[in-house]
Write an enzyme that holds these catalytic residues in place. Structure first.
Site, PDB file in Angstrom:
ATOM      1  N   GLU A 192      -1.591   1.883 -17.740  1.00  0.00           N
ATOM      2  CA  GLU A 192      -0.248   1.385 -18.082  1.00  0.00           C
ATOM      3  C   GLU A 192      -0.269  -0.142 -18.145  1.00  0.00           C
ATOM      4  O   GLU A 192       0.270  -0.763 -19.064  1.00  0.00           O
ATOM      5  CB  GLU A 192       0.779   1.807 -17.012  1.00  0.00           C
ATOM      6  N   LYS A 216      -4.399  -4.376  -8.739  1.00  0.00           N
ATOM      7  CA  LYS A 216      -5.492  -4.482  -7.763  1.00  0.00           C
ATOM      8  C   LYS A 216      -6.808  -4.067  -8.429  1.00  0.00           C
ATOM      9  O   LYS A 216      -7.814  -4.754  -8.339  1.00  0.00           O
ATOM     10  CB  LYS A 216      -5.194  -3.591  -6.549  1.00  0.00           C
ATOM     11  N   LYS A 221      -4.255  11.697 -13.522  1.00  0.00           N
ATOM     12  CA  LYS A 221      -4.687  10.646 -14.462  1.00  0.00           C
ATOM     13  C   LYS A 221      -5.904  11.142 -15.247  1.00  0.00           C
ATOM     14  O   LYS A 221      -6.018  10.925 -16.445  1.00  0.00           O
ATOM     15  CB  LYS A 221      -5.086   9.379 -13.704  1.00  0.00           C
ATOM     16  N   GLY A 247      -2.615  -1.384  -2.275  1.00  0.00           N
ATOM     17  CA  GLY A 247      -1.672  -1.775  -3.335  1.00  0.00           C
ATOM     18  C   GLY A 247      -0.231  -1.787  -2.860  1.00  0.00           C
ATOM     19  O   GLY A 247       0.529  -2.725  -3.109  1.00  0.00           O
ATOM     20  N   ARG A 248       0.170  -0.735  -2.131  1.00  0.00           N
ATOM     21  CA  ARG A 248       1.578  -0.641  -1.705  1.00  0.00           C
ATOM     22  C   ARG A 248       1.896  -1.569  -0.534  1.00  0.00           C
ATOM     23  O   ARG A 248       3.043  -1.650  -0.096  1.00  0.00           O
ATOM     24  CB  ARG A 248       1.928   0.809  -1.368  1.00  0.00           C
ATOM     25  N   GLU A 265       3.195   7.861  -0.575  1.00  0.00           N
ATOM     26  CA  GLU A 265       1.801   7.648  -0.966  1.00  0.00           C
ATOM     27  C   GLU A 265       0.941   7.458   0.291  1.00  0.00           C
ATOM     28  O   GLU A 265      -0.223   7.842   0.323  1.00  0.00           O
ATOM     29  CB  GLU A 265       1.672   6.443  -1.907  1.00  0.00           C
ATOM     30  N   HIS A 279      29.161   8.783  -3.183  1.00  0.00           N
ATOM     31  CA  HIS A 279      29.837   9.472  -4.288  1.00  0.00           C
ATOM     32  C   HIS A 279      28.839  10.251  -5.126  1.00  0.00           C
ATOM     33  O   HIS A 279      29.133  10.615  -6.261  1.00  0.00           O
ATOM     34  CB  HIS A 279      30.597   8.442  -5.140  1.00  0.00           C
TER      35      HIS A 279
HETATM   36  O1  F6P Z   1      -0.700   5.364  -8.829  1.00  0.00           O
HETATM   37  C1  F6P Z   1      -1.597   5.043  -7.844  1.00  0.00           C
HETATM   38  C2  F6P Z   1      -1.855   3.599  -7.697  1.00  0.00           C
HETATM   39  O2  F6P Z   1      -3.196   3.516  -7.458  1.00  0.00           O
HETATM   40  C3  F6P Z   1      -1.041   2.961  -6.563  1.00  0.00           C
HETATM   41  O3  F6P Z   1      -1.598   3.189  -5.335  1.00  0.00           O
HETATM   42  C4  F6P Z   1      -1.064   1.534  -6.981  1.00  0.00           C
HETATM   43  O4  F6P Z   1      -0.076   0.793  -6.316  1.00  0.00           O
HETATM   44  C5  F6P Z   1      -0.821   1.659  -8.457  1.00  0.00           C
HETATM   45  O5  F6P Z   1      -1.553   2.805  -8.825  1.00  0.00           O
HETATM   46  C6  F6P Z   1      -1.254   0.487  -9.271  1.00  0.00           C
HETATM   47  O6  F6P Z   1      -2.609   0.216  -9.087  1.00  0.00           O
HETATM   48  P1  F6P Z   1      -3.250  -1.171  -9.525  1.00  0.00           P
HETATM   49  O7  F6P Z   1      -2.602  -2.240  -8.732  1.00  0.00           O
HETATM   50  O8  F6P Z   1      -4.702  -1.028  -9.242  1.00  0.00           O
HETATM   51  O9  F6P Z   1      -2.975  -1.343 -10.990  1.00  0.00           O
END
Ligand code: F6P
Length: 494
Positions: free
Chosen positions: A176, A170, A459, A231-232, A317, A347
């Site tokens: 990452e 987003k 972060k 995002g979620r 979240e 289990h």
């Molecule tokens: O870790 C927090 C977060 O902002 C989440 O809310 C989100 O889903 C994820 O990182 C990834 O964010 P993006 O889609 O901006 O890469």
């Protein structure tokens, strides 16, 4: 258990999904009080505001309009005076066109993390188990972690000349994701893919189109979504592209349709019949009466093994907050959520659920139809379902015994959620059920369920620590690094 309800009172149905609350141990007068509380908390107004595009995400001054992404009704969805549906529909058309365009693709590398990962990963896994589903059989690789283990495994398997890469973020600033994307582009170069080939292979899904352009993605390969989608809550946007690409646009539409049907139910059903509302009130009741701090979601379907992970982000979240919408400390917020597929889960940690010192409510999620067409499927499925029912009964009533070791205390509440079968439609309905439940809980707790400020600080701190890990000199504690972390850095650097 004092108040197991009778089936007529405890069974609620929406979009063919059955919710049975009989083992919640909530009496009829208690339910009445809970619905009164919901009305006092202005839950109905909140639901109406959310669907109407009001800025319910107060801290970020935005609406939470993910429901528009699955609005198949052809009715407009107005946001600050403008209908968002033409833009949403345009993305649907582009997704459909892409499904028809991709031929000879062997591998898709979907790069994204958190909300840009869990939803599509869960759906790809879940639908793979649907007997007879049409699938293009591409290898769908999900690359989320910055740990190169995942990257190495994927790049070992993928065929560079027939790989497509979808970078999903987003913000398009998540480290990452951008670092993994660069690593995959370098791999394509190392494998002698031409500039043109690489440009054709790269796609982006983002609300930050200019950053995707800067990264080098062609405009035509960028699928936008918008800041009014959290995002979620984004799997319904082009973030869910892998679903359409693998199982066809029709199945993607069915996924949206299931969620849309659940939205209509959440928006229109009276509170007393409203599944997400009932589930949220039951949880609130267990917080008030039993002081519960955790709850488990156990799908008795291997296909839904990723569901609890998706749910963890959604619930924790969204509602893992100690301050309410008015900046005041909250009385209740999200419990810890965990779970995995049953009967495997039995289990593992069910010992604690039956006899542990804390009560952990459970959502048992079961599917009526077997999840394969193997000759053994019916017999195995019967055992799976009998396990599911037996666990709920044992948890509810417990067991008396002379030997204290053999005593089960009982009175452990649970829901049963029953899907007629697992397909794209009911998967969509199930996810929307929980999304709406999270929103309903947020409204009851007076929490803003649509921001996530708490994930940012770690972060920020990672940056100076990364720098310190790069150097080889002894690190002293400073404003950004405390003595414990400095010692750990020195240990890693030694
Ligand atoms: O870790 C927090 C977060 O902002 C989440 O809310 C989100 O889903 C994820 O990182 C990834 O964010 P993006 O889609 O901006 O890469």
């Amino acid at each position: 258990m004092q108040n197991p309800e009778n089936t007529a009172a405890s069974t609620h149905i929406a979009v063919d999904l059955v919710l049975d609350t009989a083992y919640q141990n909530i009496s009829a007068p208690q339910w009445e009080k809970l619905f009164t509380l919901a009305r006092k908390s202005k839950l109905e107004e909140f639901i109406a505001d959310m669907f109407a595009g009001k800025h319910v995400n107060l801290s970020e001054d935005r609406p939470a309009l993910h429901s528009a992404l699955r609005n198949l009704s052809k009715l407009p969805v107005m946001l600050d005076g403008k209908d968002v549906m033409p833009a949403v529909t345009d993305v649907w058309r582009r997704i459909e066109a892409l499904c028809n365009k991709w031929v000879g693709v062997t591998d898709v590398i979907h790069i994204g993390i958190g909300g840009s990962d869990f939803g599509p990963r869960l759906a790809i896994e879940a639908l793979a188990h649907v007997p007879g589903i049409e699938s293009r059989g591409m290898r769908m690789h999900f690359l989320a972690n910055i740990d190169t283990a995942e990257l190495a495994r994927i790049l070992d398997r993928a065929q560079p000349n027939s790989t497509r890469v979808i970078i999903v973020s987003k913000s398009f600033t998540t480290l990452e994701t951008t670092m993994n994307a660069k690593a995959v582009v370098n791999w394509l170069k190392d494998k002698d893919c031409t500039k043109g080939q690489i440009a054709n292979s790269l796609y982006a899904v983002t609300a930050n189109v200019s950053a995707a352009r800067e990264f080098g993605i062609e405009q035509d390969n960028i699928f936008p979504f918008w800041d009014w989608v959290g995002g979620r809550y984004s799997v319904w946007s082009a973030v869910g592209l892998p679903i359409a690409l693998q199982y066809g646009f029709k199945n993607f539409e069915k996924f949206l349709a299931g969620a849309h049907a659940m939205d209509l139910h959440f928006k229109n059903a009276p509170l007393e019949q409203n599944l997400p509302v009932i589930m949220s009130l039951a949880l609130l009741h267990q917080q008030e009466t039993l002081g519960i701090k955790a709850y488990a979601a156990i799908p008795y379907a291997d296909a839904l093994d990723w569901f609890p992970k998706w749910l963890q982000q959604l619930d924790m979240e969204s509602n893992g907050k100690s301050i309410d919408r008015d900046g005041k400390p909250v009385k209740h917020s999200s419990p810890v959520v965990f779970g995995s597929a049953g009967s495997n889960a039995q289990h593992s940690y069910f010992q604690l659920l039956h006899q542990g010192s804390d009560v952990v409510p459970i959502d048992f999620i079961a599917v009526r139809k077997p999840m394969s067409d193997r000759p053994e499927a019916v017999a195995h499925h019967r055992i799976l379902l009998s396990n599911c029912l037996a666990q709920a009964q044992a948890l509810a009533h417990g067991k008396k015994a002379e030997n204290p070791n053999d005593v089960y205390p009982g009175n452990r509440p649970s829901n049963l959620i029953l899907l007629p079968e697992l397909n794209a439609f009911y998967l969509g309905a199930l996810l929307a059920l929980y999304e709406n439940r999270a929103a309903s809980l947020g409204a009851l707790w007076n929490i803003n369920s649509f921001d996530q400020p708490g994930v940012e600080y770690g972060k920020v701190l990672a940056k100076p620590i990364e720098k310190a890990l790069l150097g080889d000199s002894h690190v002293e504690a400073n404003d950004n690094i405390d003595a414990v972390t400095a010692a750990r850095i020195n240990l890693l650097n030694s």
